[in-house]
Write an enzyme that holds these catalytic residues in place. Structure first.
Site, PDB file in Angstrom:
ATOM      1  N   SER A  64      65.443 -36.887  25.093  1.00 40.66           N
ATOM      2  CA  SER A  64      64.961 -35.981  24.415  1.00 40.66           C
ATOM      3  C   SER A  64      64.902 -36.320  22.871  1.00 40.66           C
ATOM      4  CB  SER A  64      65.177 -34.885  24.179  1.00 40.66           C
ATOM      5  OG  SER A  64      65.235 -34.244  25.724  1.00 40.66           O
ATOM      6  N   GLY A 119      62.425 -33.061  27.686  1.00 37.87           N
ATOM      7  CA  GLY A 119      61.580 -34.414  27.356  1.00 37.87           C
ATOM      8  C   GLY A 119      61.706 -33.870  25.449  1.00 37.87           C
ATOM      9  N   GLY A 159      59.693 -34.445  21.633  1.00 34.14           N
ATOM     10  CA  GLY A 159      58.548 -34.229  20.842  1.00 34.14           C
ATOM     11  C   GLY A 159      57.985 -33.325  21.339  1.00 34.14           C
ATOM     12  N   CYS A 184      64.488 -26.949  28.895  1.00 30.94           N
ATOM     13  CA  CYS A 184      64.095 -27.169  27.383  1.00 30.94           C
ATOM     14  C   CYS A 184      62.806 -27.558  27.344  1.00 30.94           C
ATOM     15  CB  CYS A 184      65.235 -28.781  27.237  1.00 30.94           C
ATOM     16  SG  CYS A 184      65.253 -28.824  25.779  1.00 30.94           S
ATOM     17  N   LEU A 185      62.010 -28.813  27.351  1.00 27.73           N
ATOM     18  CA  LEU A 185      60.195 -29.166  27.577  1.00 27.73           C
ATOM     19  C   LEU A 185      59.942 -28.327  28.522  1.00 27.73           C
ATOM     20  CD1 LEU A 185      59.008 -31.232  25.843  1.00 27.73           C
ATOM     21  CD2 LEU A 185      58.595 -31.917  28.233  1.00 27.73           C
ATOM     22  N   GLN A 211      59.390 -25.286  27.679  1.00 26.53           N
ATOM     23  CA  GLN A 211      58.138 -24.828  27.061  1.00 26.53           C
ATOM     24  C   GLN A 211      56.485 -24.508  27.763  1.00 26.53           C
ATOM     25  OE1 GLN A 211      59.645 -27.782  24.357  1.00 26.53           O
ATOM     26  NE2 GLN A 211      61.010 -26.419  23.595  1.00 26.53           N
ATOM     27  N   GLY A 264      63.847 -28.803  19.204  1.00 23.40           N
ATOM     28  CA  GLY A 264      63.334 -28.633  17.701  1.00 23.40           C
ATOM     29  C   GLY A 264      62.202 -27.561  18.322  1.00 23.40           C
ATOM     30  N   TYR A 265      61.515 -27.352  18.375  1.00 24.77           N
ATOM     31  CA  TYR A 265      60.802 -26.042  19.240  1.00 24.77           C
ATOM     32  C   TYR A 265      60.902 -25.294  20.117  1.00 24.77           C
ATOM     33  CZ  TYR A 265      57.361 -30.201  17.650  1.00 24.77           C
ATOM     34  OH  TYR A 265      56.524 -31.020  17.210  1.00 24.77           O
ATOM     35  N   HIS A 305      70.584 -26.264  28.517  1.00 23.75           N
ATOM     36  CA  HIS A 305      70.830 -27.579  29.499  1.00 23.75           C
ATOM     37  C   HIS A 305      71.861 -27.615  30.027  1.00 23.75           C
ATOM     38  CE1 HIS A 305      68.077 -30.699  27.821  1.00 23.75           C
ATOM     39  NE2 HIS A 305      68.512 -30.091  26.483  1.00 23.75           N
ATOM     40  N   GLU A 326      73.026 -28.188  32.760  1.00 23.29           N
ATOM     41  CA  GLU A 326      73.085 -29.119  33.515  1.00 23.29           C
ATOM     42  C   GLU A 326      74.701 -29.550  32.569  1.00 23.29           C
ATOM     43  OE1 GLU A 326      70.661 -29.867  32.206  1.00 23.29           O
ATOM     44  OE2 GLU A 326      70.738 -31.206  30.553  1.00 23.29           O
TER      45      GLU A 326
HETATM   46  N1  LIG Z   1      65.417 -31.435  24.951  1.00 19.41           N
HETATM   47  C1  LIG Z   1      64.402 -31.008  25.452  1.00 19.41           C
HETATM   48  O1  LIG Z   1      63.821 -31.434  26.292  1.00 19.41           O
HETATM   49  C2  LIG Z   1      63.755 -31.377  23.425  1.00 19.41           C
HETATM   50  C3  LIG Z   1      62.930 -30.184  23.935  1.00 19.41           C
HETATM   51  C4  LIG Z   1      61.463 -30.183  23.400  1.00 19.41           C
HETATM   52  N2  LIG Z   1      60.966 -31.575  22.711  1.00 19.41           N
HETATM   53  C5  LIG Z   1      61.887 -29.912  21.897  1.00 19.41           C
HETATM   54  O2  LIG Z   1      62.897 -30.334  20.359  1.00 19.41           O
HETATM   55  O3  LIG Z   1      62.090 -28.818  21.533  1.00 19.41           O
END
Ligand SMILES: NC(=O)CC[C@H](N)C(=O)O
Length: 354
Positions: free
Chosen positions: A45, A214, A216, A241-242, A245, A285-286, A323, A325
């Site tokens: 990430s 993931g 971005g 996380c991603l 989203q 970051g999102y 997270h 995990e």
């Molecule tokens: N750790 C992640 O999955 C980050 C998710 C996404 N890239 C964000 O920055 O928000």
């Protein structure tokens, strides 16, 4: 003359000590984690980002591969007040520039006040401030990295474990400890490329669809979003996380960029049903803005109220922004994996309906 320069989007150029050579650029972010540098540096990430450690000494317990989350270092460069030789050797071997002897407290304060910003770095015997500025001039915003998934995903379907439950883990840059957490709970984990099509997923015939973490902007993971749109209500769906989203976007929600994000191992999260607060590991970051009509916000960040857990009990969807995990970080939320796998059990809805 210094042998390392950091050029910031706010116009400053900061001198540092060069530890691992090279020239690069990325989005400058920080983590407050005081442990877990091996996990952070190998977390996919962090692709396209430059990672600043706010904890002053990084490397004091060595570098061991069994703690890696993937097979390489992902941040484009690393910054600390002081790196040990172990970490410097590792980063240099991976061609990842590193700088230290820098006022990281000031740097982190700037990021908190001005937001995550673009930066350029130049490290080497003959570098100049202009070299760092030239890197900065080439730096793209995170959302512009439209093909970021391709750089972090598995190239082919890989299977881990030999358990009773078939989990399709869509690898948008998955941390290995997500795979391990599922295998430990008697799952067979099919790690699939980030651009897997609904037809390819049908061939796996999973009991559970899991969208990984993931790098971005989640808007750049349209294929994973399409899988959720196609499979919601057909199989249980989970995301981290991603993954949260992407699931939110697929089910009518929105995502937005945060000023400087959450990165650390002591982010407090409140469960709205139980009222209980757990400490969590975070790196994002999102955030999900509007969850949409299909998802309920089940957990929130105690500091800023952002959505940390979403669910739709009828459709068997459950996601986390943090997270569970727990690599690195507290184990408070490991039970998430039990909750996720419970959605695949035959008695799940019978019990839920009683
Ligand atoms: N750790 C992640 O999955 C980050 C998710 C996404 N890239 C964000 O920055 O928000």
């Amino acid at each position: 003359m210094s042998d390392a320069y950091l050029a910031l989007e706010d116009g400053r150029v900061i001198e540092a000590r060069g530890r691992a050579p090279g020239r690069t650029r990325g989005e400058l972010v920080f983590t407050t984690a005081y442990t877990g540098y091996e996990e952070s540096l190998t977390d996919p990430s962090y692709e396209e980002q430059v990672l600043t450690f706010s904890y002053p000494l990084i490397g004091n317990y060595g570098v061991r591969e069994e703690r890696f989350e993937s097979d390489r270092v992902h941040p484009r460069a690393a910054i600390a007040h002081e790196f040990t030789e172990d970490v410097v050797e590792w980063l240099a071997a991976e061609d990842v520039p590193a700088i230290d002897h820098i006022d990281t407290r000031d740097l982190v304060t700037s990021i908190r006040e001005e937001g995550a910003m673009k930066c350029g770095i130049a490290v080497g015997d003959d570098v100049t401030p202009e070299d760092a500025k030239a890197e900065l001039a080439e730096c793209k915003g995170m959302s512009e990295h439209v093909d970021i998934g391709k750089r972090v995903t598995t190239v082919e379907h890989t299977t881990y474990g030999d358990g009773d439950t078939d989990v399709a883990l869509v690898d948008c840059g998955a941390k290995m400890s997500i795979v391990e957490s599922l295998v430990e709970r008697d799952a067979t984990v099919h790690v699939l490329p980030y651009d897997t099509t609904p037809e390819e997923l049908a061939a796996v015939d999973p009991d559970l669809l899991f969208i990984s973490n993931g790098p971005g902007d989640p808007a750049n993971f349209e294929a994973a979003q399409e899988l959720v749109e196609e499979y919601v209500g057909e199989v249980p769906i989970a995301g981290i996380c991603l993954g949260q989203q992407v699931v939110a976007r697929a089910l009518g929600g929105t995502t937005e960029k945060m000023d400087f994000g959450h990165r650390g191992v002591n982010q407090p999260v409140r469960d709205l049903d139980s009222g209980k607060v757990v400490m969590t590991t975070q790196n994002h970051g999102y955030t999900v803005g509007e969850p949409g009509d299909e998802l309920d916000v089940k957990q929130v960040n105690v500091n800023d109220g952002t959505a940390e857990g979403l669910a739709n009990d009828e459709l068997d969807v459950i996601t986390r922004q943090y997270h569970p995990e727990a690599h690195p970080g507290p184990h408070d939320s490991l039970g998430f994996f039990d909750d996720v796998l419970a959605m695949t059990s035959e008695s799940h809805h019978v019990v839920a309906d009683d």
